[in-house]
Design an enzyme around this catalytic site. Sequence first.
Site, PDB file in Angstrom:
ATOM      1  N   GLU A  59       0.839  -1.192   0.000  1.00 31.06           N
ATOM      2  CA  GLU A  59       0.000   0.000   0.000  1.00 31.06           C
ATOM      3  C   GLU A  59       0.881   1.251   0.000  1.00 31.06           C
ATOM      4  OE1 GLU A  59      -2.928   0.477  -0.650  1.00 31.06           O
ATOM      5  OE2 GLU A  59      -3.353   2.494   0.101  1.00 31.06           O
ATOM      6  N   SER A 106      34.035  14.136  21.679  1.00 34.24           N
ATOM      7  CA  SER A 106      33.848  12.718  21.985  1.00 34.24           C
ATOM      8  C   SER A 106      33.684  12.562  23.495  1.00 34.24           C
ATOM      9  CB  SER A 106      35.013  11.906  21.462  1.00 34.24           C
ATOM     10  OG  SER A 106      36.181  12.334  22.096  1.00 34.24           O
ATOM     11  N   LYS A 139      25.103   3.194  23.910  1.00 34.77           N
ATOM     12  CA  LYS A 139      26.181   3.714  23.075  1.00 34.77           C
ATOM     13  C   LYS A 139      26.164   2.926  21.775  1.00 34.77           C
ATOM     14  CE  LYS A 139      30.877   5.363  23.024  1.00 34.77           C
ATOM     15  NZ  LYS A 139      31.235   4.906  21.688  1.00 34.77           N
ATOM     16  N   CYS A 450      40.607 -32.237   0.480  1.00 38.39           N
ATOM     17  CA  CYS A 450      40.586 -33.699   0.456  1.00 38.39           C
ATOM     18  C   CYS A 450      40.226 -34.124  -0.961  1.00 38.39           C
ATOM     19  CB  CYS A 450      39.530 -34.203   1.442  1.00 38.39           C
ATOM     20  SG  CYS A 450      38.998 -35.897   1.123  1.00 38.39           S
ATOM     21  N   CYS A 457      34.521 -39.685   0.644  1.00 38.44           N
ATOM     22  CA  CYS A 457      34.661 -38.974   1.921  1.00 38.44           C
ATOM     23  C   CYS A 457      33.305 -38.681   2.571  1.00 38.44           C
ATOM     24  CB  CYS A 457      35.423 -37.671   1.707  1.00 38.44           C
ATOM     25  SG  CYS A 457      35.740 -36.793   3.246  1.00 38.44           S
TER      26      CYS A 457
END
Length: 691
Positions: A59, A106, A139, A450, A457
């Site tokens: 919508e 800061s 933070k 391998c 295997c």
Amino acid sequence: MQHDLFSPNGQGKPDEAGKPNKKNDMPTWHQRAEQLKAELNRHNLAYYVFDAPTIPDAEYDRLFRELQELEQAHPELISLDSPTQRVGGAPLPQFTQQAHAVPMLSLGNAFDDNDVVAFDRRVREGLLEQDVEYSAELKFDGLAINLLYEEGVLTQATTRGDGETGEDVTANVRTIHAIPLKLQANSAPSVLDVRGEVLMYKADFSRLNERQRDAGQKEFANPRNAAAGSLRQLDSRVTAQRDLRFFAYGIGALEGVSMPATHAALLDWYVQLGIPVCQERVLVRDADGLLAFFRQIAEKREALPYEIDGVVYKVNRLDQQVQLGYVTRAPRFAIAHKFPAQEAITTLLDIEVQVGRTGAMTPVARLAPISVGGVTVTNATLHNEDEIRRKDIRIGDTVIVRRAGDVIPEVLAPVRENRPENAREFVMPTHCPVCGSVIVKSDEEAVARCSGGWTRCAAQRKGGLQHFASRKAMDIEGLGDQLIEQLVDRSLVQTAADLYHLDLPTLAGLDRMGEKSAQNVLAALEKSKSTTLARFIFALGIRHVGESTARELADHFGTLDALMPASEEQLLQVPDVGPVVAQSIKTFFADPLNISLVRQLAAAGVHWPNGAAVSGGALQGKTFVLTGSLPTLTRDEAAAMILAAGGKVSGSVSRKTHFVVAGYEAGSKLTQAQALGITILDETQFLNLLK
Ligand code: IVH
């Protein structure tokens, strides 16, 4: 698709000049555009500020398209604050530098309870024993930004930079839907610097990396880097495709209205203005209150949808903040209480190798159990042999381990000074620990593999089956890793085709399985037989063929019979396919074992609609992209319908896309489609098209 641009209340149209049509009181173009803008902005607000979506995405898209069409027809209606103006523009040659009106400073850090108690004491001394109240908040681990609103309109966005001067990233910030282009206010301040953090949600970060991986592009290390990389993009159209978020936490310049009395009142005012603020915040009166908040958030940290690296405590009264002032570059009135680093030191007990689906040998560190950021870690990845050598990590070493978010912990480095006499170097085994086959390492690759292949295997067999059953491949619900493990260990299943011959008594007889779960697995196997060519190709686990390449291959070749004998030149025609991928596909289909696997799967009943085989269908030659979840159809059903009608389904939006079918929670593909002006359909419109 035809929209009636002027039917907001299902009546007539305004007259040619766009003047109000007095007779039935219809809005002018201008009024309708304003209505649409206001409505779209209101929905945006509900979603990003109040976390409570009001309408389905489809919508929202319909309203958005109506506005877009209106603006196309009447470009004079386009205003800076229109939601259609969030798609990004031409790339910039470089960012310009912009000085901050008020410097962006800061915070000092607290690392333990004592630091917090000392902060509280300094504040009380500084305020000469007045009463204090603190606002405690999160933070956020993103990047700081300054948003300048002039007369309520976003006019400039600047990164923090060195605190005095930052980079002008206005074009990019305008694409962030969480950031209002215009404030919700009758009398907005003449100047307002909103300060806060741009970040990326963890889920959006995973989706982005998935897309990057599929496209063969570099993945981002964490959500913070992804957010920073997205914001510092010279091409704002790229930023528009990254789902960035924003939380406000501070203020710079303010003119025209008076400053709120407290930090909490400031944040409440922001919410009224339509600016997102995190509600995970409390007011407390002393150090005990601060520490209780810290502990409570530490508990919640993993469950938050975004990353945080601590909490921040701020003196709530702004007049007291002024009274306390600053020491050098950090305020005396606030401090960041950081979570302990997600790193720890422990002993590397041993290095074992794990065999992956393609035979890749990954060295895994076995560690003396250690708590890293609250989670006990005993294993960590060492990536590959070269990496171990480069970092000079030895068995017996004391090592630094890092755990970030949900990713597998990794060994960062050894602590050389602590190296014991008997520490030994890791040597890659010469033979696979699972099947005994020779391990080979080519010069081009860092990984050793391998050579047993899945026939010899069991580890590769298990990995291959897990991949085959996975959600994006054959999507066999209930066929989990533990079940596959048992099936392979008891030699009940060798190949993927064997899965389709399992019966109820066999499955019900396995550990942790009952009659009911066995029945569910059989039903899921049956359901998986009806699939798409793209899923099937992906499920085969051809090296270098990820989900999106599989889709491109399916689109290009249309049938498996066309793909299997394809030459390298033919393969190179496919978007996304380079020489390495082409070679890998050729090698795969040159192996008679793989051909026989494909035949056996088909014989077991696995089938899909063929693309190119359908011709003359209603959607012949049209390319579709599906995004979001549709109300009634699954995406696979929709894809099958498109293919059956002769259309193509692609994984990514480009200029070649004809239609995007969008459902709930459609993401960047929808945004891209809007940017490219591609026709967007909801489910009903899509079904009509098929008729
Ligand atoms: S207040 C003068 N509040 O942390 C105080 N900063 O080291 C200015 N940050 O660069 C910052 N969440 O990017 C504040 N709730 C929060 C924060 C926050 C994250 C970041 C911000 C700043 C750094 C401060």
